[in-house]
Motif scaffolding. Structure first.
Motif, PDB file in Angstrom:
ATOM      1  N   ALA A   1      11.181  18.767  40.552  1.00  7.79           N
ATOM      2  CA  ALA A   1      12.372  18.102  41.087  1.00  7.79           C
ATOM      3  C   ALA A   1      13.327  19.131  41.662  1.00  7.79           C
ATOM      4  CB  ALA A   1      13.058  17.281  40.002  1.00  7.79           C
ATOM      5  N   SER A   2      13.408  20.292  41.006  1.00  4.92           N
ATOM      6  CA  SER A   2      14.235  21.380  41.509  1.00  4.92           C
ATOM      7  C   SER A   2      13.679  21.935  42.809  1.00  4.92           C
ATOM      8  CB  SER A   2      14.327  22.484  40.457  1.00  4.92           C
ATOM      9  OG  SER A   2      15.080  23.577  40.935  1.00  4.92           O
ATOM     10  N   ASP A   3      12.344  22.000  42.900  1.00  9.66           N
ATOM     11  CA  ASP A   3      11.707  22.474  44.129  1.00  9.66           C
ATOM     12  C   ASP A   3      12.006  21.541  45.305  1.00  9.66           C
ATOM     13  OD1 ASP A   3      10.644  24.609  42.820  1.00  9.66           O
ATOM     14  OD2 ASP A   3       8.587  23.852  42.737  1.00  9.66           O
ATOM     15  N   CYS A   4      12.036  20.236  45.019  1.00  5.87           N
ATOM     16  CA  CYS A   4      12.240  19.262  46.098  1.00  5.87           C
ATOM     17  C   CYS A   4      13.651  19.327  46.661  1.00  5.87           C
ATOM     18  CB  CYS A   4      11.950  17.849  45.588  1.00  5.87           C
ATOM     19  SG  CYS A   4      10.212  17.561  45.202  1.00  5.87           S
ATOM     20  N   GLY A   5      14.614  19.550  45.805  1.00  2.92           N
ATOM     21  CA  GLY A   5      15.994  19.676  46.266  1.00  2.92           C
ATOM     22  C   GLY A   5      16.693  18.352  46.455  1.00  2.92           C
ATOM     23  N   GLY A   6      16.101  17.421  47.163  1.00  9.87           N
ATOM     24  CA  GLY A   6      16.734  16.134  47.417  1.00  9.87           C
ATOM     25  C   GLY A   6      15.931  14.988  46.845  1.00  9.87           C
ATOM     26  N   ASP A   7      15.963  13.883  47.547  1.00 10.91           N
ATOM     27  CA  ASP A   7      15.238  12.689  47.114  1.00 10.91           C
ATOM     28  C   ASP A   7      13.730  12.961  47.147  1.00 10.91           C
ATOM     29  OD1 ASP A   7      14.844  10.035  46.334  1.00 10.91           O
ATOM     30  OD2 ASP A   7      14.611   9.390  48.409  1.00 10.91           O
ATOM     31  N   PHE A   8      13.013  12.428  46.153  1.00 16.55           N
ATOM     32  CA  PHE A   8      11.563  12.638  46.136  1.00 16.55           C
ATOM     33  C   PHE A   8      10.870  11.451  45.502  1.00 16.55           C
ATOM     34  CE2 PHE A   8      12.898  14.041  41.988  1.00 16.55           C
ATOM     35  CZ  PHE A   8      11.824  13.837  41.134  1.00 16.55           C
ATOM     36  N   ALA A   9       9.597  11.307  45.848  1.00 16.35           N
ATOM     37  CA  ALA A   9       8.742  10.273  45.271  1.00 16.35           C
ATOM     38  C   ALA A   9       7.659  10.944  44.444  1.00 16.35           C
ATOM     39  CB  ALA A   9       8.117   9.416  46.363  1.00 16.35           C
ATOM     40  N   LEU A  10       7.183  10.235  43.444  1.00 15.30           N
ATOM     41  CA  LEU A  10       6.150  10.758  42.556  1.00 15.30           C
ATOM     42  C   LEU A  10       4.914   9.883  42.674  1.00 15.30           C
ATOM     43  CD1 LEU A  10       5.717  12.960  40.371  1.00 15.30           C
ATOM     44  CD2 LEU A  10       6.527  11.323  38.681  1.00 15.30           C
TER      45      LEU A  10
ATOM     46  N   GLN B   1       3.173  14.216  57.967  1.00 15.59           N
ATOM     47  CA  GLN B   1       4.393  13.717  58.589  1.00 15.59           C
ATOM     48  C   GLN B   1       5.410  14.860  58.646  1.00 15.59           C
ATOM     49  OE1 GLN B   1       4.471  10.682  59.747  1.00 15.59           O
ATOM     50  NE2 GLN B   1       6.617  10.448  60.354  1.00 15.59           N
ATOM     51  N   PRO B   2       5.999  15.168  59.823  1.00 17.75           N
ATOM     52  CA  PRO B   2       6.985  16.253  59.917  1.00 17.75           C
ATOM     53  C   PRO B   2       8.139  16.044  58.940  1.00 17.75           C
ATOM     54  CG  PRO B   2       6.317  15.495  62.103  1.00 17.75           C
ATOM     55  CD  PRO B   2       5.732  14.528  61.111  1.00 17.75           C
ATOM     56  N   GLY B   3       8.537  17.122  58.297  1.00 21.97           N
ATOM     57  CA  GLY B   3       9.648  17.069  57.357  1.00 21.97           C
ATOM     58  C   GLY B   3       9.279  16.657  55.955  1.00 21.97           C
ATOM     59  N   THR B   4       7.994  16.333  55.738  1.00 24.38           N
ATOM     60  CA  THR B   4       7.540  15.927  54.409  1.00 24.38           C
ATOM     61  C   THR B   4       6.920  17.116  53.684  1.00 24.38           C
ATOM     62  OG1 THR B   4       7.077  13.684  55.173  1.00 24.38           O
ATOM     63  CG2 THR B   4       6.024  14.387  53.117  1.00 24.38           C
TER      64      THR B   4
END
Length: 321
Positions: free
Chosen positions: A41-50, A1-4
């Motif tokens: 979490a730092s790598d993701c920068g924003g909202d993330f799912a696990l 998915q673009p942006g993921t």
């Protein structure tokens, strides 16, 4: 998915970041879970799912609930928490299915202490071959990640099921306690076990075998004497329900004294006052053992006995949250 952006965390003997989007994590190292989670979490920068997908590639993670325990503790302690935590598992045996379905209890209870993270799972039976059809799984995972109200689901083919609590009407048929029947109560020295023993003794003369981890003391002996005053025969043995050798000896003695066992009430259990995020792994395993290992021991020891019933007790929190 673009942006993921997808970040992979693989099992390994050591833990840490390998490259952008690649981590390794020793599943036996509880402290490493928190370190890796903070870093990604730092790598993701924003909202993330696990997504916890190790049970799909490693069946050992299905029965090893300590891995999920370490992961959830890490989420609870992390500075930035995932908005969703989705676990997935495919079973090949009925025991694996039981283990996976028990994880629904996490979903029901964590909402009170982890409101920032919605926890849910996906279950389905494994396919015929050893390989995991990740293309099919990715479609399911993507769909469940975007449901407005995440909840644990079961897939059978293309059919999606959710777990619901609904009222049922009890029929007239009831278990019959046999006069002079023999009944084993694990946890028989505890409060619940003593209540059940007294109820059975009042139903008519029966033979009661009570087991518990504690030695027989004067208080318990006095209660057993009162039970015997109803005309029932009572035998208490100090035995841990998780100890197959000890439970086989209890069964051997029951057969020698009473001729067999007609029914079993598994009421053994331990409590812990420590909340999840401060609980030690040893305490977690200690509380889980009588319910999980104890049930398996009873199944093994009593597999050849023609029981009328086996009744297991659990906390309503496991179902209701």
């Amino acid at each position: 998915q673009p942006g993921t952006e997808v970040i992979f965390v693989a099992q390994g003997r050591s833990s840490g970041k390998q490259s952008r989007g690649q981590y390794r994590l020793n599943r036996d190292d509880g402290a490493a879970f928190r370190q890796v989670l903070d870093s990604l979490a730092s790598d993701c920068g924003g909202d993330f799912a696990l997504l916890y997908l190790w049970p799909l590639e490693d069946a050992g993670c299905i029965e090893d609930s300590a891995v999920l325990f370490r992961l959830l503790q890490a989420v609870g302690e992390a500075g930035r928490k995932p908005s969703r935590l989705l676990w997935a598992g495919a079973w090949r045996t009925s025991l694996e299915r039981c283990c996976l379905e028990s994880w629904i209890g996490w979903e029901r209870s964590l909402g009170l202490i982890l409101p920032q993270t919605r926890v849910a799972g996906i279950l389905r039976e494994a396919g015929p071959g050893p390989a995991v059809d990740m293309e099919a799984w990715l479609s399911l995972l993507w769909a469940e990640l975007h449901t407005p109200s995440p909840q644990s689901v079961l897939y059978e083919g293309e059919q999606r099921y959710t777990c619901r609590i609904r009222p049922v009407s009890l029929g007239e048929e009831r278990w019959r306690i046999q006069a002079n029947g023999t009944y084993l109560i694990t946890g028989g020295g505890g409060g619940l076990g003593r209540i059940l023993a007294a109820r059975l003794a009042r139903s008519g003369p029966v033979n009661l075998i009570l087991t518990g981890r504690s030695p027989l003391d004067a208080r318990l002996q006095a209660e057993l004497t009162l039970l015997e005053g109803t005309g029932s025969r009572v035998l208490y043995r100090q035995a841990d329900v998780c100890d197959a050798v000890a439970m086989r000896e209890v069964l051997r003695e029951a057969k020698a004294r009473f001729g067999g066992v007609n029914g079993v009430i598994h009421a053994a259990g331990l409590q812990s006052k420590e909340p999840l995020f401060t609980k030690s792994e040893a305490d977690f395993a200690r509380v889980l053992a009588p319910k999980v290992k104890g049930t398996q021991v009873l199944d093994e020891v009593l597999s050849g006995e023609p029981l009328d019933f086996l009744l297991c007790f659990s906390s309503a929190a496991a179902i209701l949250g």
